[in-house]
Design a protein around this motif. Structure first.
Motif, PDB file in Angstrom:
ATOM      1  N   ASN A 190       4.711   7.769   3.662  1.00 20.09           N
ATOM      2  CA  ASN A 190       3.964   8.119   2.453  1.00 20.09           C
ATOM      3  C   ASN A 190       3.141   6.934   1.960  1.00 20.09           C
ATOM      4  N   GLN A 205       2.015   4.467   3.779  1.00 18.13           N
ATOM      5  CA  GLN A 205       0.923   4.278   4.732  1.00 18.13           C
ATOM      6  C   GLN A 205      -0.222   5.237   4.426  1.00 18.13           C
ATOM      7  N   HIS A 206       0.112   6.464   4.103  1.00 19.77           N
ATOM      8  CA  HIS A 206      -0.901   7.465   3.784  1.00 19.77           C
ATOM      9  C   HIS A 206      -1.686   7.054   2.536  1.00 19.77           C
ATOM     10  N   GLU A 219      -5.657   6.187   2.260  1.00 17.58           N
ATOM     11  CA  GLU A 219      -6.567   6.867   1.334  1.00 17.58           C
ATOM     12  C   GLU A 219      -7.293   5.855   0.444  1.00 17.58           C
TER      13      GLU A 219
END
Length: 105
Positions: A75, A77-78, A82
């Protein structure tokens, strides 16, 4: 569960496994040895290798189920990914909001 998934779990929880389990996981998933090759190296049966690997992967999955470190890492990393996209688009304020969300996790 894919090899990549197992490797990620080992990165986070590998030190919590027994030396025997960790060694067999490394031989199978990092060195890509067959069960027969691992059995030969360790002087045990192929079935014993299979059982040990199955137990080791199950143990890693249980750690993740209880602690959720890999899920949290993914999460994060995401969110960072973004934020990088937003920065590249000169949307700095939005990127800051994404990163603040990460800090609040």
């Amino acid at each position: 569960m894919t090899s990549v998934d197992v490797c990620l779990l080992v990165d986070f929880y590998g030190n919590l496994l027994t030396d025997k389990m960790l060694n067999m996981i490394e031989l199978k998933y990092f060195d890509d040895l067959s069960l027969s090759e691992i059995a030969e190296q360790n002087g045990i049966s192929r079935q014993a290798v299979h059982d040990t690997l199955k137990r080791a992967v199950s143990t890693l999955e249980q750690y993740e189920e209880k602690l959720g470190l890999v899920e949290r890492f993914m999460n994060q990393q995401h969110i960072v990914g973004e934020a990088v996209k937003l920065i590249r688009d000169n949307r700095i304020d939005d990127a800051v909001k994404e990163l603040e969300e990460l800090i609040d996790l």
